[in-house]
Design a protein around this motif. Structure first.
Motif, short mmCIF file in Angstrom:
data_model
loop_
_atom_site.label_atom_id
_atom_site.label_comp_id
_atom_site.label_asym_id
_atom_site.label_seq_id
_atom_site.Cartn_x
_atom_site.Cartn_y
_atom_site.Cartn_z
N ASN B 124 1.27 -1.32 -0.38
CA ASN B 124 0.30 0.31 -0.31
C ASN B 124 1.01 1.87 -0.12
OD1 ASN B 124 -2.73 0.88 -0.61
ND2 ASN B 124 -3.10 0.80 1.90
N ALA B 125 1.83 1.15 0.98
CA ALA B 125 2.25 2.73 0.84
C ALA B 125 3.45 2.73 -0.87
CB ALA B 125 3.82 1.88 1.94
N LYS B 126 3.46 1.31 -1.43
CA LYS B 126 4.29 1.70 -2.61
C LYS B 126 3.70 2.60 -3.38
CE LYS B 126 7.75 -2.19 -2.43
NZ LYS B 126 7.35 -3.79 -3.20
N LEU B 127 1.93 2.11 -3.35
CA LEU B 127 1.00 2.26 -3.92
C LEU B 127 0.89 3.73 -4.35
CD1 LEU B 127 -2.20 -0.18 -4.56
CD2 LEU B 127 0.05 0.35 -6.19
N MET B 128 0.56 4.47 -2.91
CA MET B 128 0.86 5.70 -2.10
C MET B 128 1.76 6.26 -2.99
SD MET B 128 -1.72 7.67 -1.12
CE MET B 128 -2.03 6.92 0.43
N ALA B 129 2.90 6.02 -2.49
CA ALA B 129 4.41 6.86 -3.32
C ALA B 129 4.27 7.00 -4.80
CB ALA B 129 5.66 5.95 -2.88
N ALA B 130 2.94 5.97 -5.58
CA ALA B 130 3.09 6.40 -6.42
C ALA B 130 2.13 6.82 -7.26
CB ALA B 130 2.74 4.84 -7.58
N TYR B 131 1.53 7.34 -6.53
CA TYR B 131 -0.22 7.81 -7.07
C TYR B 131 0.58 9.25 -6.79
CZ TYR B 131 -3.82 9.74 -6.36
OH TYR B 131 -5.34 11.11 -6.33
N LEU B 132 1.41 9.73 -5.42
CA LEU B 132 1.17 11.24 -4.74
C LEU B 132 2.73 11.41 -6.23
CD1 LEU B 132 2.38 11.02 -1.84
CD2 LEU B 132 0.37 12.36 -2.23
N GLN B 133 3.40 10.95 -6.91
CA GLN B 133 4.28 10.92 -8.00
C GLN B 133 3.40 11.08 -8.74
OE1 GLN B 133 7.29 7.21 -8.45
NE2 GLN B 133 7.90 7.56 -6.11
N GLN B 134 2.57 10.36 -9.22
CA GLN B 134 1.50 10.39 -10.36
C GLN B 134 1.00 11.92 -10.85
OE1 GLN B 134 -0.76 7.56 -12.39
NE2 GLN B 134 -2.16 8.33 -11.47
N LEU B 135 1.06 12.63 -9.59
CA LEU B 135 0.23 13.87 -8.77
C LEU B 135 1.89 15.17 -9.35
CD1 LEU B 135 -2.36 13.35 -5.65
CD2 LEU B 135 -2.91 13.30 -8.62
N GLY B 136 2.29 14.17 -9.30
CA GLY B 136 3.86 15.24 -9.56
C GLY B 136 4.36 15.97 -8.27
N GLU B 137 3.97 15.63 -7.81
CA GLU B 137 5.35 15.46 -6.00
C GLU B 137 5.97 14.41 -6.15
OE1 GLU B 137 3.81 16.82 -2.80
OE2 GLU B 137 1.93 17.57 -4.17
N GLU B 138 7.00 14.72 -5.34
CA GLU B 138 8.01 14.44 -5.16
C GLU B 138 8.07 13.81 -4.31
OE1 GLU B 138 11.47 16.69 -3.86
OE2 GLU B 138 12.95 15.43 -3.66
N ALA B 139 8.44 12.38 -4.42
CA ALA B 139 7.25 11.13 -3.33
C ALA B 139 8.15 9.98 -3.14
CB ALA B 139 5.97 11.39 -3.00
N TYR B 140 9.03 9.54 -2.26
CA TYR B 140 9.35 7.96 -2.22
C TYR B 140 8.64 7.20 -1.53
CZ TYR B 140 12.44 11.51 -3.51
OH TYR B 140 13.32 12.59 -4.89
N TYR B 141 8.64 6.15 -1.89
CA TYR B 141 8.60 4.92 -0.77
C TYR B 141 9.70 4.76 -0.36
CZ TYR B 141 9.02 -0.28 0.10
OH TYR B 141 9.19 -1.45 1.21
N VAL B 142 9.44 4.30 0.80
CA VAL B 142 10.83 3.85 1.89
C VAL B 142 10.64 2.70 2.29
CG1 VAL B 142 12.47 4.60 3.33
CG2 VAL B 142 11.84 6.51 2.07
N SER B 143 11.53 1.55 2.47
CA SER B 143 10.70 1.00 3.40
C SER B 143 11.21 0.59 4.65
CB SER B 143 11.95 -0.72 2.80
OG SER B 143 13.15 -0.57 3.05
#
Lengths: 454, 454
Positions: B124-143
């Protein structure tokens, strides 16, 4: 039926009191086991015989001339002997006995004090027996040794040895009235050893338990136990009956009518106790019993005691920390501090200590250890606390007592710092500032007893 | 300013919720550290992703064909991916990852369950990071491994290791928004290990403490914490602010908004926490803080919990028996029984135990030991008790709260079996019959909050 009847110091202070006591004893065949104190005060400024005996022991111990001190003691007994026209031979024997004790124990001070102090009761018992005989009664002086009161050899702090009870039981079989001095027993090595505080009450209780009497009558100078300290409330409610447990709670919080440890032997045997007034024996008195029928008020008495300190400890998730409480109590034990209560919440614990048991140095050390060993978030000390006890067997089963009590305190503006009422308890304890303790007591008394008086 | 923002399962249950979450995150630059749960229920009868993962682990552990179970899990994520038009590549990776975990851990069941359950949050964290990126945010999944969350190797019951905090502190220095899965860490040997109950809240708290954030925002599905269980009272009072201590007392007595152990890391750093509603982010929420200004009502909340037993012990002169309490607690410890409270009086002591910790056999043995080893007069057990807590920092300084509370209970006819309020405590605890617990709570609520609503 057999009763043990104990007369306190004021009840046997002079010849006139002896007459009252004799009349009380003779009124009932059952009053066969009689325990007497030393002559107490006859008027407010008077000195108790026991204190005169301590002065005598002081002088003897310091190897001073003790003639004046001896004379003062003898004068107390002389007044009784003359007032009752008892043979003056008794006084000569008494004087010889005191001198003999001084000579025997002059080098052994703890025993010297014990032996001389015990003489107060011992000689008074002899006079009481002689007086009853003079009145035509079959009466005997019975020494604690003869009665079978064998105690530990710990001067000033004797404890009865269990083997005594078998011998004491035989007193029941003897004929006539037996007059036994209170306050002391005899060690296995044959020495006089006195009991701790409440001495003559202890003797009465031991004799009562050993002889398995039907009632332990304790004659003093009040008609009954009051529900509240009479110096705080005018004409307070008088108790007809209370249970041992109620008595204990009240005694704990400063009711001084009875020393609670003194009652232990009769409590164990469930022998009822009656407090009566030598000067007004027709008053019903107050009975102290194992169980009583619940009637009237759920609250029976209100007491308070000052001079407490609370050590308050707080730590997040305390209740999930296995062994926290035990560690805390262990620190106190190691520092030699005995505590009264330990009210605890989820993440906090308070330790209530009597001020006299915690000096500044000990306090500092304990706080440091708590902080260091238990890594607590907060530890602080609250001083000048008073504990106010509302006592009554009926409280646990009555809805609304807590409401009545807390409302009374709120209306009086008293801030309640602690409340402790346990399941099936006979008391509710409030912690308040010492400065508000009297106000708390009177407010609670008025709330709980006002209707009863009207 | 940096905030850690945690979203619970219902906040990230589907694509629509993801949109709300993204909007909330993007609203503030400070919302840089984001912790997400696994997709929760979308409607009342829905199954949480974590439970689907448990079914998958069950099948894999039993070496059954787990295709159907795997498919169910993937469907939950597919719904999110499709709803948000995320690259389907993510789903292929997700499937490969789950199969790889099963193959790695199929013979080691505790680790298999931990690894699969943790996937719920992780994917879910990976999806959230991807979604934020898609919205133009600088976002990273961090394990959690990358974040530095090193934990004890105790499957299902991980504890953070102190060394983690230093590494977590560095997250602050990274640019962009970091999306970290909740619920698990990585052991020193590189294995996935999940936290106990309250898992994602624990991650949020650890990240918040490590990165020393200014605020820990915890998004869930309620506007605020209510002062009382809303199933008992209609439209209850909402709390604006409460202290950690108040939260702890309420959590103890059954308030389930927050798992109190989860908060420990931020409590130690005195970092404020805010409970907010993903579905209604404009609501102010409830702040949980170290200290708050006292304003308004002295009482902040009322909670109750059932299922308690009280073991009541009575012995004459108990409080003078050195070591009595410690011996009693020692018996319980030896029998492996943990207790909640030990309200004690002069001659009695009660031990409050949760029913689930005391079976019939243990109870019998404990009662026998207490009777035999402590020679008590009476020991009896009282069942079906409830503890009702009235909580509020202001109570200790307000005269009359106890009166108000006990009067409310008396008027409702509730019999108070126990009261416990310690010095400087933030709560008052009432023991009542379990059958009267709800009535007690509503009466207390009405008494303490009625005026506030009017």
């Amino acid at each position: 039926m057999v009763k043990v009847v104990k007369f306190g110091g004021s009840s046997v202070a002079d010849g006139k009191q002896f007459e009252k006591v004799a009349a009380i004893i003779r009124e009932e065949e059952a009053r066969r086991l009689i325990v007497v104190s030393a002559p107490g005060k006859r008027f407010a400024e008077d000195i108790k015989t026991t204190d005169l005996l301590i002065h005598l022991a002081d002088a003897a111990a310091e190897k001073k001339d003790y003639d004046a001190e001896l004379q003062q003691v003898i004068e107390r007994y002389t007044a009784i002997v003359e007032s009752l026209s008892l043979p003056s031979q008794l006084l000569a024997e008494l004087k010889a006995q005191l001198i003999s004790l001084i000579e025997t124990y002059q080098e052994d001070h703890p025993r010297l004090y014990d032996a001389l102090m015990a003489s107060g009761e011992n000689e008074n018992a002899k006079l009481m027996a002689a007086y009853l005989q003079q009145l035509g009664e079959e009466a005997y002086y019975v020494s604690p040794e003869e009665a079978g009161m064998v105690v530990t050899d710990d001067p000033g702090n004797a404890r009865i040895l269990p083997e005594s009870y078998e011998k004491i039981a035989k007193l029941r079989e003897r004929s006539g009235r037996l007059v036994i001095p209170g306050f002391f027993g005899v060690s296995k090595t044959g020495h006089i050893v006195t009991f701790p505080r409440g001495g003559s009450d202890i003797t009465g209780s031991i004799i009562g338990a050993g002889a398995e009497v039907d009632l332990y009558e304790n004659f003093t100078d009040v008609d009954s136990i009051y529900s509240v300290n009479p110096s705080l409330v005018e004409k307070p409610h008088e108790m007809e009956e209370l249970t041992y447990r109620e008595m204990r709670e009240l005694a704990y919080a400063g009711f001084s009518v009875f020393h609670d440890e003194a009652l232990h032997p009769v409590v164990k045997k469930k022998i009822p106790v009656c407090i009566k007034n030598t000067n007004h024996p027709q008053a019903a008195g107050t009975y102290i019993v194992d169980e009583r029928e619940q009637r009237g008020l759920p609250v029976i008495g209100i007491a308070s005691d000052k001079g407490f300190i609370s050590i308050n400890v707080r730590k997040y998730l305390m209740n999930k920390e296995v062994g926290f409480g035990r560690h805390l109590l262990h620190i106190l034990a190691e520092e030699g501090i005995s505590f009264e209560h330990t009210p605890s919440g989820i993440d906090n614990m308070s330790i209530i200590v009597r001020e006299e048991y915690l000096n500044e140095e000990a306090e500092k050390k304990i706080l440091e250890r708590i902080q260091k060993e238990l890594d607590v978030e907060e530890v602080h000390v609250e001083r000048e606390l008073a504990m106010v006890m509302v006592v009554g067997e009926g409280m646990a089963k009555t809805v609304g007592v807590a409401a009545k009590a807390t409302t009374a305190l709120a209306e009086a503006g008293v801030n309640i710092k602690m409340i402790n009422q346990g399941s099936s308890e006979v008391s509710m304890m409030f912690g308040v500032n010492a400065s508000e303790a009297d106000l708390a007591v009177t407010s609670l008394y008025n709330a709980c007893f006002a209707k009863a008086k009207a």
